[in-house]
Design a protein around this motif. Structure first.
Motif, mmCIF file in Angstrom:
data_model
loop_
_atom_site.group_PDB
_atom_site.id
_atom_site.type_symbol
_atom_site.label_atom_id
_atom_site.label_comp_id
_atom_site.label_asym_id
_atom_site.label_seq_id
_atom_site.Cartn_x
_atom_site.Cartn_y
_atom_site.Cartn_z
ATOM 1 N N GLN A 18 38.555 28.311 27.562
ATOM 2 C CA GLN A 18 38.157 27.437 28.676
ATOM 3 C C GLN A 18 37.254 26.309 28.221
ATOM 4 O O GLN A 18 37.203 25.266 28.860
ATOM 5 N N PHE A 35 34.932 23.667 35.900
ATOM 6 C CA PHE A 35 34.008 24.206 34.910
ATOM 7 C C PHE A 35 32.806 23.281 34.808
ATOM 8 O O PHE A 35 32.944 22.064 34.945
ATOM 9 N N LEU A 44 29.816 27.421 32.076
ATOM 10 C CA LEU A 44 30.582 27.797 30.887
ATOM 11 C C LEU A 44 29.749 27.708 29.611
ATOM 12 O O LEU A 44 29.012 26.756 29.397
#
Ligand code: SF4
Length: 443
Positions: free
Chosen positions: A11, A145, A194
Motif C-alpha cells: 500500500q 491512504f 500508513l
C-alpha cells in the motif's frame, strides 16, 4: 502528453504512485489507456520478494522491445530503484530515469526534462532525503491512504524493506493535519494512516513529543465535524503496540473495529530467528487485551511459513495460534530467500514441496475460520460505507463494513459515498448480501 503507471507491491507504493499521479495531472499530463501508447511509462517497483523484481525485469524487457518501435520515456521508481540505483540502467538498457524512494523530489525535474525533449536530470550533490507528498484521490473515491511514516528500523531477518526504504522517518503532524483537511474537503469518508510500523511514530516539536496514540487523538480531533468518519492504520507491529493506543482506540468509535496485526509465525523459536522481537505468548496477551477493551474487534494477519529451520512441530504452533485467535482473514505466503537479508545465509532451508504443503494447511485452516466467522455474522446489523455500483448488476451497490467485509445491497447510485445501516442477510462466497439499505443520519 500522456503517462501510464505500473505499480507493484504494498500500500505504501500505491499511495506513492497516487502522489506521483497528482504531480503529473497538475502539470497537465493525461493518463493513457496502457503503456503501449503513453509518452511516459513509470514502473513503481517492489523489492520484497525476488519474484517481484523478476517480474519487473520481464516488464522492462517488454518495454525495451517497444522502445525499438517508438520513442517514449521509461522511469523506474520505488524500492528496486532505491536498491539498485543507476546500476539498473546497465541491467535494463531501456530505462531512462531511476528514482529511488528517497529521491522522489527529482520527479518534477524528470518531467521538466521530458517536456523539453529529454536529457540528463541534475541530481544534487546532497544525499536525497525522503519527502512525504500529498495523496491523490481518483474521482469517486471515498477512501484514502495518509502516509505518516516511511522506512523501518526493525530488520526482521527475512525482510529487505529496511535496506531499501531506510530508517524510520515520521511525518510532521502539521502536514498530516493539512492532508486530512484536504481529503475532508474532497468528501473522503475513510482514511488509513500508513507506515511500515506505525506504532513507533514519534515527532518532536515545540509542543513536546507526539507518539502514535497522541497522533491518533489528534486525528480524531481533526476529523470531528468533517465527512471523514472511519480511521484505520497499517501496519501495526505487535511488539510496539502500547496500552495507550488500545485505550485511545476503545474510547473513540472513529477507529474501525478491525486490526491487521502481523504475527508471521506461532513458534517462539522461529519468531526469534525471524527477529520479530515478540513471543507467541506476548502476541496472544496483546490480542486478549485488545479484545477486553473492544470485544467486537476482528483481527487479520500475515503468516509466513517455511522459514529456514521450521519443523512440523513449529508449523503446528502456527496452526494452534490461528485456532486461538481465529483471524477474519490472513495474507499467507511461504518463505523465499532474499539476497541482502540476514536470513539469506541461514542453513536448514525447507524444501519447496514441504513449504507448499505447509502453506496449503495454513490456507485451509484460514478458509475454515473465515467461513465460520462470516457465517456467524449473518443476521447482524452493520454500518457500511457505500463504495460504488456492482460490476455484475447495475441495480446493486458494493458496500464495506468497518471489518472490511463486502456487502452487496440494492440501492441507487445517488447513495454512493454515504454511510448506511443494514442487516447481513446471507452469504455467497465471502460476500454478504442484504435486502435493504438505510442511509445513516447525515449520510
Ligand atoms: S517490521 Fe519487519 S517485516 Fe515489516 S517492514 Fe520492517 S523489517 Fe520488514
Amino acid at each position: 502528453m500522456t503517462y501510464f503507471f505500473e505499480t507493484y507491491g504494498c500500500q505504501m507504493n500505491t499511495a506513492e504512485s497516487a502522489a506521483l499521479d497528482l504531480v503529473l495531472r497538475e502539470r497537465g499530463w493525461q493518463a493513457a489507456r496502457d503503456g503501449e501508447t503513453a509518452d511516459l511509462v513509470l514502473i513503481n517497483t517492489c523489492s520484497v520478494r525476488e519474484t517481484a523484481e523478476k517480474r519487473v525485469m520481464g516488464r522492462l524487457a517488454q518495454y525495451a522491445a517497444l522502445k525499438k518501435k517508438r520513442p517514449f520515456t521509461l522511469v523506474v521508481a520505488g524500492c528496486m530503484a532505491q536498491r539498485l540505483g543507476e546500476g539498473l540502467k546497465d541491467k535494463a538498457g531501456a530505462v531512462d530515469y531511476v528514482m529511488g524512494t528517497s529521491s522522489r523530489s527529482v520527479f518534477p525535474l524528470i518531467l521538466e526534462a521530458v517536456e523539453q525533449g529529454g536529457g540528463e536530470v541534475p541530481l544534487s550533490g546532497e544525499r536525497p532525503v525522503f519527502a512525504f507528498s500529498s495523496s491523490h484521490l481518483e474521482e469517486g473515491q471515498f477512501r484514502s491512504f495518509v502516509p505518516i511514516m516511511h522506512g523501518c528500523d526493525n530488520f526482521c531477518s527475512y525482510c529487505i524493506v529496511p535496506y531499501v526504504r531506510g530508517r524510520e522517518i515520521s511525518r510532521d503532524p502539521a502536514s498530516v493535519k493539512e492532508e486530512i483537511r484536504l481529503l475532508a474537503g474532497r468528501g473522503v469518508r475513510e482514511i488509513t494512516l500508513l507506515g511500515q510500523n506505525v506504532n513507533t511514530y514519534r515527532w518532536e516539536g515545540a509542543g513536546g513529543v507526539l507518539d502514535f496514540p497522541g497522533l491518533l487523538e489528534l486525528v480524531a480531533r481533526e476529523i470531528a465535524g468533517t465527512p471523514i468518519r472511519w480511521v484505520r492504520f497499517l501496519s501495526a507491529n505487535p511488539k510496539d503496540f502500547s496500552p495507550r493506543t488500545i485505550a485511545v482506540m476503545a474510547e473513540n468509535p472513529v477507529f474501525c473495529r478491525h486490526l491487521h496485526l502481523c504475527v508471521q509465525h506461532g513458534s517462539n523459536r522461529i519468531l526469534a530467528a525471524m527477529n520479530r522481537r515478540y513471543t507467541r505468548e506476548s502476541y496472544l496477551d496483546l490480542v486478549a487485551e485488545i479484545r477486553r477493551a473492544m470485544p467486537d474487534l476482528s483481527f487479520s494477519t500475515d503468516i509466513l511459513v517455511g522459514f529456514p529451520g521450521e519443523t512440523g512441530a513449529d508449523l503446528d504452533e502456527t496452526l494452534s495460534l490461528m485456532e486461538e485467535v481465529r483471524f477474519l482473514y490472513a495474507y499467507m505466503y511461504h518463505y523465499n530467500p532474499r539476497e541482502g537479508t540476514a536470513a539469506y545465509s541461514l542453513p536448514e532451508r525447507v524444501p519447496e514441496t514441504v513449504k507448499r504443503e505447509r502453506l496449503a494447511r495454513v490456507i485451509a485452516l484460514q478458509k475454515k475460520h473465515t467461513r465460520e466467522l462470516l457465517e456467524s455474522r449473518i443476521g447482524m446489523r452493520e454500518t457500511v460505507l457505500i463504495e460504488g455500483i456492482s460490476r455484475k448488476n447495475a441495480d446493486e451497490l458494493i458496500t464495506r463494513t468497518e471489518k472490511d467485509e463486502m456487502v452487496v445491497a440494492p440501492g441507487s447510485p445517488s447513495m454512493i459515498g454515504s454511510f448506511a445501516g443494514l442487516t447481513l442477510s446471507s452469504l455467497r462466497g465471502n460476500t454478504f448480501r442484504t435486502k435493504e439499505l438505510r442511509l445513516c443520519p447525515g449520510g
